[in-house]
Design an enzyme around this catalytic site. Structure first.
Site, mmCIF file in Angstrom:
data_model
loop_
_atom_site.group_PDB
_atom_site.id
_atom_site.type_symbol
_atom_site.label_atom_id
_atom_site.label_comp_id
_atom_site.label_asym_id
_atom_site.label_seq_id
_atom_site.Cartn_x
_atom_site.Cartn_y
_atom_site.Cartn_z
ATOM 1 N N ASP A 65 44.123 30.977 38.504
ATOM 2 C CA ASP A 65 43.930 29.812 39.372
ATOM 3 C C ASP A 65 42.695 29.033 38.949
ATOM 4 O O ASP A 65 41.749 29.631 38.433
ATOM 5 C CB ASP A 65 43.665 30.284 40.811
ATOM 6 C CG ASP A 65 44.864 30.098 41.714
ATOM 7 O OD1 ASP A 65 45.955 29.837 41.193
ATOM 8 O OD2 ASP A 65 44.705 30.226 42.936
ATOM 9 N N TYR A 67 39.067 27.275 39.658
ATOM 10 C CA TYR A 67 37.995 27.528 40.626
ATOM 11 C C TYR A 67 38.185 26.600 41.822
ATOM 12 O O TYR A 67 38.605 25.444 41.668
ATOM 13 C CB TYR A 67 36.628 27.277 39.990
ATOM 14 C CG TYR A 67 36.311 28.189 38.827
ATOM 15 C CD1 TYR A 67 36.154 29.556 39.004
ATOM 16 C CD2 TYR A 67 36.150 27.677 37.539
ATOM 17 C CE1 TYR A 67 35.854 30.394 37.945
ATOM 18 C CE2 TYR A 67 35.851 28.511 36.463
ATOM 19 C CZ TYR A 67 35.700 29.878 36.671
ATOM 20 O OH TYR A 67 35.407 30.702 35.616
ATOM 21 N N PHE A 78 38.828 29.585 33.100
ATOM 22 C CA PHE A 78 37.515 30.230 33.006
ATOM 23 C C PHE A 78 36.353 29.251 32.804
ATOM 24 O O PHE A 78 35.193 29.624 32.914
ATOM 25 C CB PHE A 78 37.472 31.291 31.890
ATOM 26 C CG PHE A 78 38.334 32.488 32.151
ATOM 27 C CD1 PHE A 78 37.956 33.438 33.088
ATOM 28 C CD2 PHE A 78 39.531 32.670 31.482
ATOM 29 C CE1 PHE A 78 38.759 34.548 33.337
ATOM 30 C CE2 PHE A 78 40.339 33.766 31.720
ATOM 31 C CZ PHE A 78 39.951 34.714 32.657
ATOM 32 N N HIS A 187 40.415 42.583 32.982
ATOM 33 C CA HIS A 187 39.859 41.276 33.354
ATOM 34 C C HIS A 187 38.337 41.320 33.278
ATOM 35 O O HIS A 187 37.723 42.345 33.590
ATOM 36 C CB HIS A 187 40.305 40.918 34.778
ATOM 37 C CG HIS A 187 40.134 39.481 35.115
ATOM 38 N ND1 HIS A 187 38.927 38.960 35.538
ATOM 39 C CD2 HIS A 187 41.003 38.438 35.094
ATOM 40 C CE1 HIS A 187 39.066 37.661 35.758
ATOM 41 N NE2 HIS A 187 40.318 37.324 35.496
#
Length: 220
Positions: A65, A67, A78, A187
């Site tokens: 998703d 931010y 990212f 992750h």
């Protein structure tokens, strides 16, 4: 919103963009941006695509998703705008990068330079409502971005797919493993980074693969 997608990708995705689910998705996004605060800015929804056309893709990184806080999301997974504090996952990405290839942790979290070199920074869901993580999931974005991954797999050769975390790992089924390279790691979030993210050496491994295929390595 398609006004902000470049012509090359429009041609590649022509069939997909005419399907009914995408028309519904487009209406949902337009209404959401009109009635609520959403991220990234409308003109940056397709920044990953506009920064890196299909024929230039060397590496794919898959996020989940955007931010959901103000002035963070910029259309690249990212990545955050240059003047923003580094989110925890991005900070851990930079820590591993420093250990792996010796690059000092940058002050800016804007990953546009990666994108400009052929790193396709794709979120599975391309939009989100402010302060409501996951709010635009299951509206059609995942169908669209899964198809994008399939197209990259079908129409390119020797791309390195970096799948970080359980969510991204599931996308491996969309990728032709005979044509491409898949590197999997936990992750980089603080919750899982010490379970194998640190020491994964994906950045140096990626460049070794690129060099082995006569491609210019990424200046991470």
């Amino acid at each position: 919103m398609l006004d902000f997608l470049n012509e090359e990708w429009k041609q590649v995705l022509k069939e997909e963009l005419n399907l009914s689910y995408f028309n519904n998705l487009e209406s949902f996004v337009k209404d959401s941006y009109k009635n609520e605060q959403c991220f990234p800015p409308l003109q940056q929804i397709f920044k990953a695509f506009n920064s890196c056309v299909l024929g230039k893709i060397k590496v794919v990184i898959i996020g989940q998703d955007p931010y959901h806080n103000y002035n963070q999301a910029n259309g690249l997974c990212f990545s955050v705008n240059a003047n923003e504090k580094l989110p925890p996952s991005l900070k851990n990405i930079f820590k591993e990068l420093e250990t792996d290839v010796g690059k000092p942790i940058p002050k800016s979290g804007n990953l546009s330079e990666w994108a400009n070199q052929g790193v396709f920074l794709l979120n599975s869901t391309l939009t989100v409502e402010a302060h409501k993580p996951g709010s635009h999931q299951n509206k059609g974005w995942e169908t669209f971005t899964d198809q994008v991954i399939k197209i990259i797999s079908d129409k390119t050769e020797s791309v390195v797919f970096l799948l970080w975390g359980g969510f991204a790992k599931k996308k491996s089924k969309l990728i032709d493993k005979k044509k491409h390279y898949i590197l999997i790691a936990p992750h980089p979030s603080p919750l899982s980074s010490y379970r194998g993210w640190f020491g994964s050496k994906h950045f140096s491994q990626t460049n070794e693969i690129l060099i082995g295929n006569n491609k210019k390595p990424i200046d991470w």
